[in-house]
Design an enzyme around this catalytic site. Structure first.
Site, PDB file in Angstrom:
ATOM      1  N   GLU A 297       0.827  -1.221   0.000  1.00 32.96           N
ATOM      2  CA  GLU A 297       0.000   0.000   0.000  1.00 32.96           C
ATOM      3  C   GLU A 297       0.852   1.258   0.000  1.00 32.96           C
ATOM      4  OE1 GLU A 297      -4.277  -1.061   2.086  1.00 32.96           O
ATOM      5  OE2 GLU A 297      -3.000   0.429   3.027  1.00 32.96           O
ATOM      6  N   HIS A 326       8.682 -26.436   0.355  1.00 32.24           N
ATOM      7  CA  HIS A 326       8.058 -27.562  -0.328  1.00 32.24           C
ATOM      8  C   HIS A 326       6.932 -27.108  -1.250  1.00 32.24           C
ATOM      9  CE1 HIS A 326      10.360 -30.460   2.035  1.00 32.24           C
ATOM     10  NE2 HIS A 326      10.310 -29.516   2.943  1.00 32.24           N
ATOM     11  N   LYS A 440     -13.140   1.393  -1.653  1.00 30.53           N
ATOM     12  CA  LYS A 440     -14.044   1.689  -0.537  1.00 30.53           C
ATOM     13  C   LYS A 440     -15.224   2.512  -1.048  1.00 30.53           C
ATOM     14  CE  LYS A 440     -11.015   1.871   3.594  1.00 30.53           C
ATOM     15  NZ  LYS A 440     -10.602   2.654   4.752  1.00 30.53           N
TER      16      LYS A 440
HETATM   17  O1  PA5 Z   1      -3.262   1.352   5.791  1.00 31.91           O
HETATM   18  C1  PA5 Z   1      -4.390   1.807   5.668  1.00 31.91           C
HETATM   19  O2  PA5 Z   1      -4.621   2.990   5.883  1.00 31.91           O
HETATM   20  C2  PA5 Z   1      -5.577   0.933   5.295  1.00 31.91           C
HETATM   21  O3  PA5 Z   1      -5.220  -0.313   4.855  1.00 31.91           O
HETATM   22  C3  PA5 Z   1      -6.481   0.804   6.503  1.00 31.91           C
HETATM   23  O4  PA5 Z   1      -5.774   0.288   7.571  1.00 31.91           O
HETATM   24  C4  PA5 Z   1      -7.707  -0.044   6.234  1.00 31.91           C
HETATM   25  O5  PA5 Z   1      -8.336   0.318   5.050  1.00 31.91           O
HETATM   26  C5  PA5 Z   1      -8.691   0.118   7.390  1.00 31.91           C
HETATM   27  O6  PA5 Z   1      -8.991   1.460   7.576  1.00 31.91           O
HETATM   28  P1  PA5 Z   1      -9.616   2.033   8.888  1.00 31.91           P
HETATM   29  O7  PA5 Z   1      -8.671   1.851  10.003  1.00 31.91           O
HETATM   30  O8  PA5 Z   1      -9.876   3.478   8.619  1.00 31.91           O
HETATM   31  O9  PA5 Z   1     -10.880   1.288   9.134  1.00 31.91           O
END
Ligand code: PA5
Length: 471
Positions: A297, A326, A440
């Site tokens: 990400e 394996h 989202k």
């Molecule tokens: O790293 C990030 O920001 C995202 O992967 C969030 O952790 C994930 O989408 C969950 O978001 P939130 O904590 O706002 O529910």
């Protein structure tokens, strides 16, 4: 301090990234010197950013004394009064708690008798698979459960769905007492969860504004669940702080996270677009999951900070030593030259298991006897490292003297710093996730969230699937 810096320091062995070991695909000291200015710039950018904007995570080892005491007291009460602790959350709000639990707690923690566990049974709902929710409800008693709803944005569909279901069940069973079973961990200033928490008077912990989901394990997101299951959170924070100290130099040879970022950067420039993380410890299995989100990400971006287009990033692959020897190592050894493998080893496992005498008439089995499983797993790690190196495949190894809170804290901070340096080298915004937001928003539109009419229209106008391509 409970842990000695001298004996518990992580080591990074990058021999097998260098041409002297791995041959033509490897790098030389000259290659590293040639990007010296870029590395200094990246180091300075990270230094300047620490504690600001979305780099609040760099302050976490230093600025949480008060909240840590609150977490420890809350965890004590939870251990006393509840038999189950369930995290409701997803992505960065779930992967860290899972990784720390797996790393430090007994590998069959939930199956241990109560007197042997340090806390309640522990579950993390990191999905919205209805079967998973039903399965959870089959094994817990909600009236004996504390639920920790974790969401930074306070509006993630998956987490809010989990919350709605659980709150409904709790309210039906317990009425006004339902609130005693929910702790919110969220942003103080934005989102719906903080509004709900305030209205319902939930115990609430705050996720600092400058700490994004995937960088949040060392704030209440990770610290409360960890403390509940008996993990020494002060030890984790001390380890993270120690890694900050180890990475305070712009000399790449003295800064392990900068070295990792530099080598990965050079590798990506040569088309090594896959990063395999292969820990040789079941306890570290979910560190690979946590890292996969952090790396993917943070670096997978199509715009640079200067606005120009790019398509960068390295696809993280999770692997477990020796299990995946394996299943995957054949590909790593003989497949394309498109990967960097990060091995993680542990010097001293927390137990020693001897391989007993037996099978005397079968020398090809009997050779194992008298050794330990510890020796076997070390030999297999070294042997795999050797095999992929012999095949000319880039790899490096991080060694933990032992897996404990202090080394875990170091490891987490090492990867977060490495990611920050790598993002700076790529010239991208390491801390946003527009690609995730797009998904989202599309979900909100599909399920009729108010304010998403335009997105709904956009989806309706998108090319429709043709039956002729479905067989
Ligand atoms: O790293 C990030 O920001 C995202 O992967 C969030 O952790 C994930 O989408 C969950 O978001 P939130 O904590 O706002 O529910």
């Amino acid at each position: 301090m409970r842990y000695s810096k001298k004996t518990m320091k992580l080591r990074m062995d990058y021999n097998n990234m260098m041409s002297a070991s791995v041959g033509k695909d490897g790098f030389t000291d000259k290659n590293l010197s040639a990007i010296g200015d870029e590395l200094t710039k990246a180091f300075n950018a990270v230094e300047a950013g620490k504690g600001k904007g979305m780099m609040g995570w760099a302050d976490l080892p230093y600025n949480q004394d008060e909240v840590v005491e609150d977490i420890l007291e809350t965890a004590k009460q939870i251990r006393k009064n509840y038999e189950y602790f369930v995290v409701l959350g997803i992505g960065g709000s779930a992967l860290g708690p899972i990784a720390a639990f797996q790393a430090i707690c007994h590998l069959h923690y939930n199956d241990l008798p109560k007197r042997k566990r340090k806390g309640p049974k522990f579950y993390v709902e990191d999905n919205v698979d209805p079967e998973r929710m039903e399965a959870l409800l089959d094994v817990i008693d909600v009236e004996k459960t504390m639920f920790n709803v974790i969401t930074k944005s306070g509006s993630t569909s998956e987490t809010m769905t989990q919350y709605l279901i659980i709150n409904n069940i709790l309210t039906k069973k317990l009425g006004a007492k339902a609130k005693e079973h929910i702790i919110a961990t969220t942003s103080k200033s934005t989102g719906n969860l903080i509004k709900i928490a305030t209205k319902e008077n939930y115990k609430t912990f705050y996720i600092p504004d400058g700490v994004g989901g995937r960088f949040s394990e060392l704030c209440p997101v990770g610290l409360l669940p960890a403390a509940v299951v008996g993990i020494d959170i002060k030890g984790m924070l001390a380890g993270a702080k120690y890694m900050m100290e180890q990475c305070d130099s712009d000399n790449v040879k003295k800064n392990p996270a900068l070295m990792a970022a530099a080598l990965q950067h050079l590798a990506m420039q040569r088309g090594k677009n896959i990063g395999v993380m292969m820990p040789y410890a079941d306890g570290l299995k979910f560190i690979a999951d946590w890292y996969a989100q952090l790396w993917a990400e943070s670096l997978g971006k199509n715009k640079k900070l200067d606005g120009s287009d790019c398509n960068v990033g390295q696809t993280p692959v999770k692997s477990l030593g020796v299990t995946d020897q394996h299943s995957q190592v054949q590909l790593y050894a003989e497949g394309p030259f498109d990967k960097v493998i990060t091995f993680i080893g542990v010097d001293d496992y927390r137990t020693t298991v001897k391989i007993p005498e037996g099978c005397e008439e079968y020398p090809n089995v009997n050779f194992l006897c008298g050794h330990t499983m510890n020796e076997l797993i070390q030999a297999e790690r070294k042997a795999t490292e050797y095999a992929v190196t012999k095949a000319g495949k880039l790899n490096y190894t991080i060694m933990l003297p032992e897996l404990n809170e202090f080394t875990l804290g170091q490891l987490l901070m090492y990867f977060m710093l490495q990611t920050a340096y790598a993002g700076a080298l790529l010239g991208i915004d390491t801390f946003n996730q527009p690609g995730v937001e797009e998904g989202k928003n599309a979900t909100y539109a599909l399920l009729g969230r108010p304010g998403y009419d335009e997105k709904r229209q956009e989806l309706a106008n998108a090319p429709q699937k043709q039956n002729k391509y479905i067989i």
